[in-house]
Write a protein that holds these residues in place. Sequence first.
Motif, PDB file in Angstrom:
ATOM      1  N   VAL A   9      16.068   9.812 -16.796  1.00 23.79           N
ATOM      2  CA  VAL A   9      16.153   9.215 -15.466  1.00 23.79           C
ATOM      3  C   VAL A   9      14.789   8.657 -15.090  1.00 23.79           C
ATOM      4  O   VAL A   9      13.767   9.328 -15.274  1.00 23.79           O
ATOM      5  N   VAL A  10      14.791   7.429 -14.573  1.00 21.69           N
ATOM      6  CA  VAL A  10      13.561   6.811 -14.068  1.00 21.69           C
ATOM      7  C   VAL A  10      13.668   6.684 -12.553  1.00 21.69           C
ATOM      8  O   VAL A  10      14.760   6.492 -12.008  1.00 21.69           O
ATOM      9  N   ALA A  11      12.539   6.822 -11.895  1.00 18.62           N
ATOM     10  CA  ALA A  11      12.510   6.688 -10.439  1.00 18.62           C
ATOM     11  C   ALA A  11      11.220   5.983 -10.046  1.00 18.62           C
ATOM     12  O   ALA A  11      10.243   5.981 -10.796  1.00 18.62           O
ATOM     13  N   GLY A  12      11.250   5.388  -8.861  1.00 22.85           N
ATOM     14  CA  GLY A  12      10.089   4.672  -8.366  1.00 22.85           C
ATOM     15  C   GLY A  12       9.434   5.379  -7.202  1.00 22.85           C
ATOM     16  O   GLY A  12      10.110   5.782  -6.259  1.00 22.85           O
ATOM     17  N   PHE A  13       8.129   5.544  -7.291  1.00 26.63           N
ATOM     18  CA  PHE A  13       7.331   6.052  -6.165  1.00 26.63           C
ATOM     19  C   PHE A  13       6.740   4.815  -5.497  1.00 26.63           C
ATOM     20  O   PHE A  13       5.815   4.198  -6.012  1.00 26.63           O
ATOM     21  N   ILE A  14       7.342   4.428  -4.381  1.00 24.95           N
ATOM     22  CA  ILE A  14       6.896   3.250  -3.648  1.00 24.95           C
ATOM     23  C   ILE A  14       6.189   3.730  -2.395  1.00 24.95           C
ATOM     24  O   ILE A  14       6.798   4.357  -1.530  1.00 24.95           O
ATOM     25  N   TYR A  15       4.892   3.457  -2.333  1.00 20.06           N
ATOM     26  CA  TYR A  15       4.032   3.960  -1.264  1.00 20.06           C
ATOM     27  C   TYR A  15       3.422   2.772  -0.538  1.00 20.06           C
ATOM     28  O   TYR A  15       2.690   1.980  -1.129  1.00 20.06           O
ATOM     29  N   PHE A  20       6.257   6.775   1.946  1.00 20.86           N
ATOM     30  CA  PHE A  20       6.922   6.492   0.674  1.00 20.86           C
ATOM     31  C   PHE A  20       8.432   6.502   0.873  1.00 20.86           C
ATOM     32  O   PHE A  20       8.957   7.109   1.805  1.00 20.86           O
ATOM     33  N   LEU A  21       9.107   5.792  -0.019  1.00 26.04           N
ATOM     34  CA  LEU A  21      10.540   5.557   0.084  1.00 26.04           C
ATOM     35  C   LEU A  21      11.331   6.703  -0.528  1.00 26.04           C
ATOM     36  O   LEU A  21      11.061   7.116  -1.663  1.00 26.04           O
ATOM     37  N   ILE A  22      12.312   7.206   0.233  1.00 23.56           N
ATOM     38  CA  ILE A  22      13.247   8.210  -0.283  1.00 23.56           C
ATOM     39  C   ILE A  22      14.671   7.768   0.046  1.00 23.56           C
ATOM     40  O   ILE A  22      14.898   7.018   1.002  1.00 23.56           O
ATOM     41  N   CYS A  23      15.612   8.256  -0.753  1.00 21.54           N
ATOM     42  CA  CYS A  23      17.017   7.881  -0.586  1.00 21.54           C
ATOM     43  C   CYS A  23      17.881   9.133  -0.618  1.00 21.54           C
ATOM     44  O   CYS A  23      17.613  10.057  -1.385  1.00 21.54           O
ATOM     45  N   GLN A  24      18.936   9.129   0.183  1.00 22.76           N
ATOM     46  CA  GLN A  24      19.863  10.262   0.219  1.00 22.76           C
ATOM     47  C   GLN A  24      21.062   9.958  -0.663  1.00 22.76           C
ATOM     48  O   GLN A  24      21.728   8.922  -0.502  1.00 22.76           O
ATOM     49  N   TRP A  35      18.075  14.447  -1.102  1.00 21.89           N
ATOM     50  CA  TRP A  35      17.167  13.304  -1.082  1.00 21.89           C
ATOM     51  C   TRP A  35      16.484  13.183  -2.436  1.00 21.89           C
ATOM     52  O   TRP A  35      16.299  14.177  -3.146  1.00 21.89           O
ATOM     53  N   GLU A  36      16.112  11.953  -2.779  1.00 18.64           N
ATOM     54  CA  GLU A  36      15.496  11.680  -4.062  1.00 18.64           C
ATOM     55  C   GLU A  36      14.688  10.394  -3.971  1.00 18.64           C
ATOM     56  O   GLU A  36      14.743   9.672  -2.975  1.00 18.64           O
ATOM     57  N   PHE A  37      13.973  10.088  -5.049  1.00 21.11           N
ATOM     58  CA  PHE A  37      13.331   8.789  -5.190  1.00 21.11           C
ATOM     59  C   PHE A  37      14.377   7.836  -5.749  1.00 21.11           C
ATOM     60  O   PHE A  37      15.236   8.237  -6.523  1.00 21.11           O
ATOM     61  N   ALA A  38      14.298   6.577  -5.374  1.00 18.45           N
ATOM     62  CA  ALA A  38      15.257   5.598  -5.883  1.00 18.45           C
ATOM     63  C   ALA A  38      15.077   5.429  -7.385  1.00 18.45           C
ATOM     64  O   ALA A  38      13.961   5.462  -7.903  1.00 18.45           O
ATOM     65  N   GLY A  39      16.181   5.248  -8.076  1.00 16.80           N
ATOM     66  CA  GLY A  39      16.163   5.058  -9.521  1.00 16.80           C
ATOM     67  C   GLY A  39      17.484   5.477 -10.116  1.00 16.80           C
ATOM     68  O   GLY A  39      18.491   5.548  -9.426  1.00 16.80           O
ATOM     69  N   GLY A  40      17.474   5.776 -11.402  1.00 15.15           N
ATOM     70  CA  GLY A  40      18.710   6.181 -12.044  1.00 15.15           C
ATOM     71  C   GLY A  40      18.559   6.324 -13.548  1.00 15.15           C
ATOM     72  O   GLY A  40      17.449   6.333 -14.086  1.00 15.15           O
ATOM     73  N   ILE A 107       9.001   7.957   4.617  1.00 16.75           N
ATOM     74  CA  ILE A 107       8.432   9.152   5.241  1.00 16.75           C
ATOM     75  C   ILE A 107       6.970   9.334   4.838  1.00 16.75           C
ATOM     76  O   ILE A 107       6.513   8.799   3.831  1.00 16.75           O
ATOM     77  N   ARG A 108       6.259  10.117   5.650  1.00 14.37           N
ATOM     78  CA  ARG A 108       4.886  10.507   5.334  1.00 14.37           C
ATOM     79  C   ARG A 108       4.927  11.842   4.583  1.00 14.37           C
ATOM     80  O   ARG A 108       5.888  12.594   4.695  1.00 14.37           O
ATOM     81  N   SER A 109       3.870  12.113   3.848  1.00 15.60           N
ATOM     82  CA  SER A 109       3.864  13.323   3.018  1.00 15.60           C
ATOM     83  C   SER A 109       4.048  14.603   3.839  1.00 15.60           C
ATOM     84  O   SER A 109       4.687  15.540   3.371  1.00 15.60           O
TER      85      SER A 109
END
Length: 132
Positions: A9-15, A20-24, A35-40, A107-109
């Motif tokens: 699985v690959v995911a993107g850390f977009i800051y 940074f971007l998170i997806c449910q 929740w997770e980082f976008a990817g697949g 969201i912020r850290s």
Amino acid sequence: MNSKKIINVVAGFIYENNKFLICQRPAGKARALLWEFAGGKVEEGESHAEALKREFMEELAVKISVDSLFYSHSHEYEDIIVNLFIYHAKIIQGTIRKLEHKEIKWIRSHEIDNYNFCPADEEVLEIIKQNY
């Protein structure tokens, strides 16, 4: 012998702008509503960068550039083993649209603990809390 399926699985850390971007994850899927980082999943014959670009287009309708590897590890769930690769990435074209996920947030850290993330993301979230 472990007979669980292993997936890459690959995911993107977009800051951007200190967020940074998170997806449910959608209801009805494995690890629903977490929740997770976008990817697949990386498909047969795809490079990690190709897979990540495809997933962002399919799930969020945006083009991204993929930079260096940010974090990787393996996580064993009850049903599968996930080899997770998180890359630094940037949105280079398009506006995010919710094509797959129930919700999308920036969201912020310090807000990480307000969300229930997939267990595979727990270690990298600690790194983000300490460094971003």
